[in-house]
Design a protein around this motif. Structure first.
Motif, PDB file in Angstrom:
ATOM      1  N   HIS A   1       0.861  -1.182   0.000  1.00  9.68           N
ATOM      2  CA  HIS A   1       0.000   0.000   0.000  1.00  9.68           C
ATOM      3  C   HIS A   1       0.896   1.231   0.000  1.00  9.68           C
ATOM      4  O   HIS A   1       1.812   1.349   0.833  1.00  9.68           O
TER       5      HIS A   1
ATOM      6  N   HIS B   1       0.723   5.453  -0.048  1.00 10.38           N
ATOM      7  CA  HIS B   1      -0.065   6.691   0.067  1.00 10.38           C
ATOM      8  C   HIS B   1       0.860   7.893  -0.036  1.00 10.38           C
ATOM      9  O   HIS B   1       1.828   8.024   0.719  1.00 10.38           O
ATOM     10  N   ASN B   2       0.578   8.757  -0.998  1.00  3.96           N
ATOM     11  CA  ASN B   2       1.257  10.051  -1.146  1.00  3.96           C
ATOM     12  C   ASN B   2       2.764   9.907  -1.341  1.00  3.96           C
ATOM     13  O   ASN B   2       3.571  10.470  -0.608  1.00  3.96           O
TER      14      ASN B   2
ATOM     15  N   HIS C   1       1.495   8.321  -6.595  1.00  2.00           N
ATOM     16  CA  HIS C   1       0.568   7.434  -5.889  1.00  2.00           C
ATOM     17  C   HIS C   1      -0.125   8.158  -4.739  1.00  2.00           C
ATOM     18  O   HIS C   1       0.491   8.450  -3.709  1.00  2.00           O
TER      19      HIS C   1
ATOM     20  N   ASN D   1      -3.258   6.888  -3.396  1.00  2.00           N
ATOM     21  CA  ASN D   1      -3.600   5.695  -2.617  1.00  2.00           C
ATOM     22  C   ASN D   1      -3.588   4.506  -3.564  1.00  2.00           C
ATOM     23  O   ASN D   1      -4.505   4.338  -4.362  1.00  2.00           O
ATOM     24  N   THR D   2      -2.546   3.710  -3.480  1.00  2.00           N
ATOM     25  CA  THR D   2      -2.377   2.576  -4.388  1.00  2.00           C
ATOM     26  C   THR D   2      -2.230   1.294  -3.579  1.00  2.00           C
ATOM     27  O   THR D   2      -1.465   1.245  -2.610  1.00  2.00           O
ATOM     28  N   ASP D   3      -2.975   0.269  -3.976  1.00  2.00           N
ATOM     29  CA  ASP D   3      -2.866  -1.049  -3.366  1.00  2.00           C
ATOM     30  C   ASP D   3      -2.504  -2.062  -4.442  1.00  2.00           C
ATOM     31  O   ASP D   3      -3.165  -2.125  -5.478  1.00  2.00           O
TER      32      ASP D   3
ATOM     33  N   ASP E   1      -7.142  12.576   3.645  1.00  2.00           N
ATOM     34  CA  ASP E   1      -6.145  11.554   3.318  1.00  2.00           C
ATOM     35  C   ASP E   1      -4.762  11.898   3.839  1.00  2.00           C
ATOM     36  O   ASP E   1      -3.764  11.370   3.364  1.00  2.00           O
TER      37      ASP E   1
ATOM     38  N   HIS F   1       2.861   7.257   3.511  1.00  2.00           N
ATOM     39  CA  HIS F   1       2.430   6.077   4.242  1.00  2.00           C
ATOM     40  C   HIS F   1       2.622   4.851   3.351  1.00  2.00           C
ATOM     41  O   HIS F   1       2.060   4.789   2.258  1.00  2.00           O
TER      42      HIS F   1
END
Length: 218
Positions: A6, A8-9, A13, A15-17, A82, A88
């Motif tokens: 995962h 984040h930022n 990206h 929020n990428t999973d 977010d 993250h």
């Protein structure tokens, strides 16, 4: 094995999973963030060896070139809900290693390192050691890998940890690693090939490397 990532930022990206399989191929047009995924992993790995970790994430990495500063990495428009000031990254793995959760804070200045996110403790180095991203079985090769050379260099630390690359994923120490560890058994039994000429199986790293190179480029 790493099973899920995962992000984040981090660069493109928000929020990428990503679910990770034994063979995972990412495709897409330029600028979609394919390289950013692979950059995030060695960046974390490199930073974990820095004396300032886990309180800080160093952005100066030998493995990847992201400019060494935070400005190009952050997207302040990912939305207030977010955490636009947070980088993250969560890395899940199979087995007993579980999940690793990393959180660092962007600042308005163009920083060369990021502080741990307020109120959050990043995993200690002892917890990282057995994880697939941080153990000696992790390898990073990039499009910057070197071609055939008249002679090949060596690096004591890279050899000690069986790493074929130290700078930019260039694979400069692949020959030295094979020379030192070539007689060791191949770590992935499912990848072992028999010799097509004799039908016999030599599971040493050097023999299997030669067989796979011959299969990839006869």
């Amino acid at each position: 094995m790493i099973s899920h990532i995962h992000i984040h930022n981090f660069k493109a990206h928000a929020n990428t999973d990503l679910d990770i399989a034994p063979l995972t191929i990412m495709t897409g047009i330029n600028g979609m963030g394919k390289s950013s995924v692979t950059q995030a992993l060695p960046l974390l790995r490199d930073s974990a060896t820095d004396s300032s970790y886990p309180s800080r994430l160093s952005l100066k990495s030998r493995a990847v070139n992201i400019g060494g500063q935070s400005g190009p990495l952050v997207n302040w428009f990912v939305g207030n809900d977010d955490n636009p000031d947070m980088m993250h990254i969560i890395i899940d793995s199979d087995g007993n290693c579980g999940s690793l959760d990393f959180r660092f804070q962007y600042t308005l200045d163009n920083a060369t390192s990021l502080k741990a996110y307020p109120g959050f403790s990043n995993p200690d180095k002892e917890l990282l050691a057995p994880h697939p991203l941080f153990n000696d079985r992790f390898q990073y090769l990039s499009a910057f890998r070197i071609g055939p050379q008249a002679s090949y260099g060596t690096d004591t630390d890279a050899l000690e940890h069986r790493q074929v690359s130290a700078d930019m994923g260039d694979g400069a120490y692949a020959v030295a690693v094979l020379e030192r560890y070539g007689s060791d058994p191949t770590a992935i039994p499912e990848a072992i090939l028999p010799d097509p000429a004799s039908g016999k199986t030599d599971n040493s790293l050097k023999a299997q490397t030669a067989l796979w190179l011959d299969r990839i480029e006869p």
